[in-house]
Write an enzyme that holds these catalytic residues in place. Sequence first.
Site, PDB file in Angstrom:
ATOM      1  N   ASP A 111       0.845  -1.195   0.000  1.00 23.58           N
ATOM      2  CA  ASP A 111       0.000   0.000   0.000  1.00 23.58           C
ATOM      3  C   ASP A 111       0.884   1.250   0.000  1.00 23.58           C
ATOM      4  O   ASP A 111       1.640   1.472   0.944  1.00 23.58           O
ATOM      5  CB  ASP A 111      -0.882  -0.048   1.263  1.00 23.58           C
ATOM      6  CG  ASP A 111      -1.702   1.214   1.432  1.00 23.58           C
ATOM      7  OD1 ASP A 111      -1.881   1.954   0.439  1.00 23.58           O
ATOM      8  OD2 ASP A 111      -2.178   1.449   2.559  1.00 23.58           O
ATOM      9  N   ASN A 167      -0.185   4.508  -0.228  1.00 21.94           N
ATOM     10  CA  ASN A 167      -0.754   5.773   0.260  1.00 21.94           C
ATOM     11  C   ASN A 167      -1.491   5.667   1.588  1.00 21.94           C
ATOM     12  O   ASN A 167      -2.245   6.557   1.971  1.00 21.94           O
ATOM     13  CB  ASN A 167      -1.671   6.373  -0.807  1.00 21.94           C
ATOM     14  CG  ASN A 167      -2.867   5.483  -1.097  1.00 21.94           C
ATOM     15  OD1 ASN A 167      -2.922   4.339  -0.615  1.00 21.94           O
ATOM     16  ND2 ASN A 167      -3.833   5.973  -1.850  1.00 21.94           N
ATOM     17  N   ASP A 172      -4.000   3.919   2.734  1.00 26.04           N
ATOM     18  CA  ASP A 172      -5.441   3.687   2.921  1.00 26.04           C
ATOM     19  C   ASP A 172      -5.743   2.227   3.282  1.00 26.04           C
ATOM     20  O   ASP A 172      -6.904   1.826   3.361  1.00 26.04           O
ATOM     21  CB  ASP A 172      -6.243   4.124   1.677  1.00 26.04           C
ATOM     22  CG  ASP A 172      -5.931   3.299   0.449  1.00 26.04           C
ATOM     23  OD1 ASP A 172      -5.032   2.413   0.523  1.00 26.04           O
ATOM     24  OD2 ASP A 172      -6.562   3.533  -0.601  1.00 26.04           O
ATOM     25  N   ASP A 226      -1.817  -1.178  -3.880  1.00 25.31           N
ATOM     26  CA  ASP A 226      -2.137  -0.424  -5.105  1.00 25.31           C
ATOM     27  C   ASP A 226      -1.010  -0.544  -6.131  1.00 25.31           C
ATOM     28  O   ASP A 226       0.043  -1.144  -5.851  1.00 25.31           O
ATOM     29  CB  ASP A 226      -2.414   1.043  -4.752  1.00 25.31           C
ATOM     30  CG  ASP A 226      -1.394   1.583  -3.766  1.00 25.31           C
ATOM     31  OD1 ASP A 226      -0.199   1.445  -4.046  1.00 25.31           O
ATOM     32  OD2 ASP A 226      -1.802   2.106  -2.700  1.00 25.31           O
ATOM     33  N   ASP A 237      -5.258 -10.198 -15.610  1.00 26.24           N
ATOM     34  CA  ASP A 237      -6.247 -11.246 -15.421  1.00 26.24           C
ATOM     35  C   ASP A 237      -7.383 -10.982 -16.403  1.00 26.24           C
ATOM     36  O   ASP A 237      -7.930  -9.874 -16.439  1.00 26.24           O
ATOM     37  CB  ASP A 237      -6.768 -11.190 -13.976  1.00 26.24           C
ATOM     38  CG  ASP A 237      -7.050 -12.563 -13.414  1.00 26.24           C
ATOM     39  OD1 ASP A 237      -7.767 -13.320 -14.084  1.00 26.24           O
ATOM     40  OD2 ASP A 237      -6.585 -12.858 -12.297  1.00 26.24           O
ATOM     41  N   ASP A 286      -9.240 -16.347 -16.637  1.00 27.56           N
ATOM     42  CA  ASP A 286     -10.054 -16.767 -15.501  1.00 27.56           C
ATOM     43  C   ASP A 286     -11.201 -17.687 -15.907  1.00 27.56           C
ATOM     44  O   ASP A 286     -11.929 -17.397 -16.860  1.00 27.56           O
ATOM     45  CB  ASP A 286     -10.654 -15.500 -14.850  1.00 27.56           C
ATOM     46  CG  ASP A 286     -11.401 -15.800 -13.573  1.00 27.56           C
ATOM     47  OD1 ASP A 286     -10.756 -16.197 -12.594  1.00 27.56           O
ATOM     48  OD2 ASP A 286     -12.640 -15.651 -13.562  1.00 27.56           O
ATOM     49  N   GLU A 312      -6.915 -20.843 -16.717  1.00 31.73           N
ATOM     50  CA  GLU A 312      -7.380 -21.502 -15.499  1.00 31.73           C
ATOM     51  C   GLU A 312      -8.368 -22.575 -15.938  1.00 31.73           C
ATOM     52  O   GLU A 312      -9.548 -22.304 -16.136  1.00 31.73           O
ATOM     53  CB  GLU A 312      -8.062 -20.501 -14.549  1.00 31.73           C
ATOM     54  CG  GLU A 312      -8.328 -21.124 -13.194  1.00 31.73           C
ATOM     55  CD  GLU A 312      -9.391 -20.404 -12.366  1.00 31.73           C
ATOM     56  OE1 GLU A 312      -9.392 -20.576 -11.147  1.00 31.73           O
ATOM     57  OE2 GLU A 312     -10.221 -19.684 -12.929  1.00 31.73           O
ATOM     58  N   HIS A 320      -4.419 -17.258  -5.043  1.00 28.63           N
ATOM     59  CA  HIS A 320      -5.356 -16.479  -4.225  1.00 28.63           C
ATOM     60  C   HIS A 320      -6.646 -17.240  -3.913  1.00 28.63           C
ATOM     61  O   HIS A 320      -7.493 -16.723  -3.192  1.00 28.63           O
ATOM     62  CB  HIS A 320      -5.683 -15.187  -4.969  1.00 28.63           C
ATOM     63  CG  HIS A 320      -6.451 -15.441  -6.227  1.00 28.63           C
ATOM     64  ND1 HIS A 320      -5.893 -16.097  -7.301  1.00 28.63           N
ATOM     65  CD2 HIS A 320      -7.723 -15.188  -6.563  1.00 28.63           C
ATOM     66  CE1 HIS A 320      -6.818 -16.220  -8.254  1.00 28.63           C
ATOM     67  NE2 HIS A 320      -7.929 -15.670  -7.828  1.00 28.63           N
ATOM     68  N   ASP A 321      -6.818 -18.435  -4.492  1.00 27.87           N
ATOM     69  CA  ASP A 321      -8.002 -19.249  -4.207  1.00 27.87           C
ATOM     70  C   ASP A 321      -7.684 -20.440  -3.309  1.00 27.87           C
ATOM     71  O   ASP A 321      -8.559 -21.255  -3.016  1.00 27.87           O
ATOM     72  CB  ASP A 321      -8.575 -19.840  -5.509  1.00 27.87           C
ATOM     73  CG  ASP A 321      -9.183 -18.786  -6.421  1.00 27.87           C
ATOM     74  OD1 ASP A 321      -9.620 -17.741  -5.913  1.00 27.87           O
ATOM     75  OD2 ASP A 321      -9.215 -19.027  -7.644  1.00 27.87           O
TER      76      ASP A 321
HETATM   77  O1  TEU Z   1     -11.831 -19.152  -9.988  1.00 22.48           O
HETATM   78  C1  TEU Z   1     -12.606 -20.080 -10.707  1.00 22.48           C
HETATM   79  C2  TEU Z   1     -13.115 -21.205  -9.921  1.00 22.48           C
HETATM   80  O2  TEU Z   1     -13.490 -22.202 -10.484  1.00 22.48           O
HETATM   81  C3  TEU Z   1     -13.317 -21.013  -8.442  1.00 22.48           C
HETATM   82  O3  TEU Z   1     -14.544 -21.584  -8.121  1.00 22.48           O
HETATM   83  C4  TEU Z   1     -12.327 -21.648  -7.600  1.00 22.48           C
HETATM   84  O4  TEU Z   1     -12.412 -23.046  -7.733  1.00 22.48           O
HETATM   85  C5  TEU Z   1     -12.673 -21.235  -6.202  1.00 22.48           C
HETATM   86  O5  TEU Z   1     -12.270 -19.884  -6.105  1.00 22.48           O
HETATM   87  C6  TEU Z   1     -12.016 -21.991  -5.117  1.00 22.48           C
HETATM   88  O6  TEU Z   1     -12.424 -21.461  -3.884  1.00 22.48           O
HETATM   89  C7  TEU Z   1     -11.651 -17.903 -10.579  1.00 22.48           C
HETATM   90  C8  TEU Z   1     -10.853 -16.970  -9.690  1.00 22.48           C
HETATM   91  O7  TEU Z   1      -9.558 -17.478  -9.513  1.00 22.48           O
HETATM   92  C9  TEU Z   1     -11.587 -16.752  -8.401  1.00 22.48           C
HETATM   93  O8  TEU Z   1     -10.866 -15.955  -7.502  1.00 22.48           O
HETATM   94  C10 TEU Z   1     -12.897 -16.115  -8.737  1.00 22.48           C
HETATM   95  O9  TEU Z   1     -13.680 -16.034  -7.573  1.00 22.48           O
HETATM   96  C11 TEU Z   1     -13.668 -16.886  -9.818  1.00 22.48           C
HETATM   97  O10 TEU Z   1     -12.863 -17.279 -10.915  1.00 22.48           O
HETATM   98  C12 TEU Z   1     -14.763 -16.023 -10.397  1.00 22.48           C
HETATM   99  O11 TEU Z   1     -14.219 -15.043 -11.232  1.00 22.48           O
HETATM  100 CA    CA Z   2      -3.486   2.187  -1.249  1.00 23.61          CA
END
Ligand code: TEU
Ligand code: CA
Length: 556
Positions: free
Chosen positions: A22, A24, A26, A30, A99, A198, A255, A327-328
């Site tokens: 971050d 700034n 907040d 960013d 993305d 995605d 993906e 991130h998932d």
């Molecule tokens: O994820 C696609 C997806 O199939 C998700 O259901 C994934 O299996 C799930 O996030 C697991 O918890 C992509 C992105 O990576 C995800 O962050 C998004 O939420 C999703 O598409 C919708 O755009």
């Molecule tokens: Ca920020």
Amino acid sequence: MVEKDWWKGKVAYQIYPKSFNDSNGDGIGDLKGITEKLDYLQSLGIDILWLSPVYKSPFVDQGYDIADYYAIDPQFGTMEDMEELIAEAKKRGISIIMDLVVNHCSDQHEWFQKALADPEGPYADYFYFIESEKEPNNWETYFGGSVWDKVPGTNKYYLHSFHKGQPDLNWQNPVVREEIYTMINWWLEKGIGGFRIDAIINIKKDLEWRSLPSEQENGLVPVRYSLANAQPIEPFLQEMKEKTFARYNAFTVGEVFNETDEELHFFIGEEGVFSSIFDFKQTILGQKGNGWYSHDLPTAEELKDSIFKAHRRADSIGVLSTIIENHDEPRGVSHYIPEGEVTEISKKALATVQMLRKGIPFIYQGQEIGMENQIFESIDEFDDINTLNEYHVAKEAGLTDEEALKAISKYSRDNARTPMQWNGEEKLGFTTGKAWLVSKQPQREINVEEQEENPQSILNYYRALTALYRDEVYGSTIREGEFVPVLEEVKNIIAYERCGEKRVLVLVNYQSEPQTVTLPTPVRKVLLANIPAQMNGQGDQLSLAGYQALVCELEG
Ligand code: TEU
Ligand code: CA
């Protein structure tokens, strides 16, 4: 014009912008914050940088709900900041990939707003508006609940495979496809290197909208099961490639889940639509289809088996992108190493297994310092919509509050979404304000500043791993060499050779017990080890300590 296949043999890094840095105060990461850290990323040996979405968004799914593909969300900065980031990255030999979220957009996107304003007009056809007395079928979104929501004031329903604020785009409509291609080319013209794509398998639809037999009490069936009955999408994706990516030699990583063998050819073969797809085979180990509460953690043998299978299946066809987390997903070290065995040594062992596989390794922010799952003490500490749904699923299945919390804590997407830990101070060096998401007890001792100073740190180990990709003598073998399983039948040993100009052995004793192994041929030279100066054995016999990892050149 960039060179064709420029991305082969590169190392990639994923940034979750909201939680990276971050600039700034907040509390939200960013674009300027990312630019500030480019030297750090360069020192880590990164060539390709994937940014999770930074477009304008109402953030019902953290930016995976895009309201304007041509605008940067003000939380992240401005388009000038984006251009500066692209240019500064380029100076350091780093390509930015964005993305590409085109299975759906946000309900706040002007296309959807226009469709709502005139449900009989042309914009309704940008989406799936289906006339029906009740929900057209029993499909369930990825986040729980029906995929259908009422178009207000009509007898129509619209489809959303994810949150109701993420209406699915109608790929059958050529006007929509052209809009998407124009947008992709607009970004490529800005000088980005390509896209992570995605949820792309979801653009397939069963256009007869057939219900499916349900095993759930609520009568719903996860929408992914409907994909088996869906119309082919090959023509659309080929068209997208021809009209966009191919013109710019862009790098694309899809993906893609559950692809069949034929589909693998179509995705990453000689004429494939993408440069690469992620290998998710290990992330789904231990899943039983009911919900997070019923998942098992994978064992070393399962991990090995999944990795070997993936390469046997894909390497003769195309390039895999490898991950241990994103991130998932939960943090890789908490997921693939048994509880109680998570140490600096075992974290390095896991890093070795992933980073030297054939393909393009993706490091997820914080992975390079060994960040672990967070400690969550109550359901109120979570932000992620999927986690909140899985809590509900676990409760429905009869788990107590405490059991449900434990189950979702292991898999929550928020484990990987808390701020990057730059230093050990209270605000982690991430912000000067109040971070948008932070668990009550972050493990502050795991941080970049501390690891910069320690030559034995996980961070410096990752640097040594990425350095192998650029090594004058061994680099070509690591970048291009064949992946050959070794000692496959020896329990808890994960070992493979990379065979090219040289023979490089990657050998990991993936357990806390020591083990002695017989090598295919004697070691000529140790290139990297996670336990310094430890190399016990004679000739082809080698004794390995628990979680010892060795990378060596073999004779012959
Ligand atoms: O994820 C696609 C997806 O199939 C998700 O259901 C994934 O299996 C799930 O996030 C697991 O918890 C992509 C992105 O990576 C995800 O962050 C998004 O939420 C999703 O598409 C919708 O755009
Ligand atoms: Ca920020």
